[in-house]
Write an enzyme that holds these catalytic residues in place. Structure first.
Site, PDB file in Angstrom:
ATOM      1  N   HIS A 118     134.302  46.290  71.252  1.00 33.76           N
ATOM      2  CA  HIS A 118     135.654  46.799  71.507  1.00 33.76           C
ATOM      3  C   HIS A 118     136.313  46.998  70.143  1.00 33.76           C
ATOM      4  CE1 HIS A 118     139.161  46.840  74.581  1.00 33.76           C
ATOM      5  NE2 HIS A 118     139.518  47.499  73.494  1.00 33.76           N
ATOM      6  N   GLY A 119     136.190  48.233  69.659  1.00 31.65           N
ATOM      7  CA  GLY A 119     136.618  48.544  68.291  1.00 31.65           C
ATOM      8  C   GLY A 119     138.094  48.257  68.064  1.00 31.65           C
ATOM      9  N   HIS A 120     138.429  47.884  66.842  1.00 32.39           N
ATOM     10  CA  HIS A 120     139.817  47.591  66.518  1.00 32.39           C
ATOM     11  C   HIS A 120     140.048  47.704  65.019  1.00 32.39           C
ATOM     12  CE1 HIS A 120     137.406  43.886  66.733  1.00 32.39           C
ATOM     13  NE2 HIS A 120     138.097  43.477  65.685  1.00 32.39           N
ATOM     14  N   LEU A 121     141.280  48.041  64.686  1.00 27.59           N
ATOM     15  CA  LEU A 121     141.721  48.170  63.292  1.00 27.59           C
ATOM     16  C   LEU A 121     142.372  46.859  62.850  1.00 27.59           C
ATOM     17  CD1 LEU A 121     142.674  49.824  60.726  1.00 27.59           C
ATOM     18  CD2 LEU A 121     144.687  50.451  62.089  1.00 27.59           C
TER      19      LEU A 121
END
Ligand SMILES: [Zn+2]
Length: 160
Positions: A118-121
């Site tokens: 779950h990609g995140h910055l």
């Protein structure tokens, strides 16, 4: 590269492979922002505090969609993740006045991603000698209260 010394992350690193479920999906599905350290909710993406921060006010900006990463975001998500990151900078500036920031994506476990699916910055505020700012050195038990106070301050300072 200068490394931050963040001993409270040890617990996280040691347990990274034992985690069940996705903290982003759990936070997105819940309406209990305090329990999930959610600072701000947008239309397609939202912002939460990192429970195992590198520095005080370490924010994570994630799309609501599970299974997408930096290269998979659609046009609307790209725009909102970027804008939420920029708003996070404003909120941090208004509350903690950091001297600088690191923004980035950790893609893959080897690159430091705790939740690789779950990609995140990451938005990490920086100060000169910044780990001294954390009132918790070497004592992970102090962190939860500190995180709640930080969450409230940042949510209150979020640009409208
Ligand atoms: Zn997820």
């Amino acid at each position: 590269m200068e490394r931050l010394w963040a001993p409270w992350r040890l617990e996280y690193v040691q347990n990274a492979d034992k985690q069940h479920g996705c903290i982003f999906c759990a936070a997105a599905a819940s309406d209990d922002d305090e329990a999930h350290l959610v600072v701000h909710r947008g239309e397609r993406a939202f912002v939460l505090l990192n429970k195992f921060p590198y520095a005080s006010g370490h924010l994570l900006v994630a799309p609501y969609r599970h299974g997408v990463n930096f290269g998979d975001l659609d046009e609307v998500e790209i725009l909102e993740v970027h804008r939420l990151g920029a708003q996070g900078l404003d909120a941090l500036k208004a509350t903690y006045g950091p001297e600088g920031y690191n923004l980035g994506w950790n893609i893959g476990r080897i690159a430091g991603a705790g939740i690789p699916d779950h990609g995140h910055l990451h938005v990490v505020p920086r100060w000169a000698g910044d780990t001294n700012f954390m009132p918790v050195l070497g004592d992970v038990r102090v962190i939860p209260e500190h995180l709640q106070a930080t969450r409230e301050r940042l949510a209150g300072a979020w640009p409208r």
